[in-house]
Design an enzyme around this catalytic site. Structure first.
Site, PDB file in Angstrom:
ATOM      1  N   GLY A  63      58.695 -16.597  14.597  1.00  0.00           N
ATOM      2  CA  GLY A  63      57.806 -17.418  14.880  1.00  0.00           C
ATOM      3  C   GLY A  63      56.387 -17.613  13.988  1.00  0.00           C
ATOM      4  N   CYS A  64      56.189 -16.508  13.090  1.00  0.00           N
ATOM      5  CA  CYS A  64      55.201 -16.351  12.224  1.00  0.00           C
ATOM      6  C   CYS A  64      55.305 -17.478  11.028  1.00  0.00           C
ATOM      7  CB  CYS A  64      55.254 -15.189  11.339  1.00  0.00           C
ATOM      8  SG  CYS A  64      53.999 -14.862  10.231  1.00  0.00           S
ATOM      9  N   GLY A  65      54.142 -18.613  11.269  1.00  0.00           N
ATOM     10  CA  GLY A  65      54.376 -19.747  10.252  1.00  0.00           C
ATOM     11  C   GLY A  65      54.060 -19.069   8.710  1.00  0.00           C
ATOM     12  N   ALA A  83      57.622 -18.012   7.761  1.00  0.00           N
ATOM     13  CA  ALA A  83      58.403 -19.266   7.614  1.00  0.00           C
ATOM     14  C   ALA A  83      58.152 -19.673   6.133  1.00  0.00           C
ATOM     15  CB  ALA A  83      58.167 -20.275   8.565  1.00  0.00           C
TER      16      ALA A  83
END
Length: 142
Positions: free
Chosen positions: A11-13, A16
């Protein structure tokens, strides 16, 4: 191209974007959940030991940003115990290719290590792209 194990916070942008950059450069990734991985002291130290203790920590962690923890004041054993108990404190991503391991995402260093196909003009370092006033990344889904 390289085959890397990429330990991330789901979930860490930032993670990603880092994964996307590596994949765009042709690297293959095995992605692992940094928070759920069954870390042992020796396994985590294999990544962290070459660095000063203060560089083991994710500076965007709420416990560090709030001042609850000051990584610069911790000894090696205390720091390691904290990281094993609370993996959100671990600087990320952790990267591994064979026996070589890296902590964090310095695009220039990654380019020298395995190559990034000229994508260094993108701002994909390890810092969180969100401002201080925004909500943190969502918690990982179980």
């Amino acid at each position: 191209m390289a085959h890397l194990t990429f330990y991330e916070k789901p979930g860490c942008g930032g993670n990603a974007r880092q994964r996307a950059l590596l994949e765009a450069a042709g690297h293959r990734l095995t992605v692992r959940n940094l928070l759920a991985w069954p870390w042992t002291a020796p396994a985590l130290l294999a990544f962290l030991a070459p660095l000063p203790v203060a560089q083991w920590f994710n500076r965007a962690s709420p416990r560090i940003k709030s001042g609850e923890l000051d990584p610069g004041q911790l000894d090696r054993d205390t720091a390691l115990a904290l990281l094993l108990a609370d993996p959100l404190l671990i600087r990320r991503p952790l990267l591994q290719m064979g026996e070589e391991r890296r902590v964090g995402f310095d695009p220039a260093a990654i380019d020298q290590w395995i190559g990034l196909e000229g994508a260094l003009d993108k701002d994909l370092g390890e810092g969180c792209p969100k401002g201080q006033e925004t909500r943190p990344c969502p918690p990982p889904q179980e």
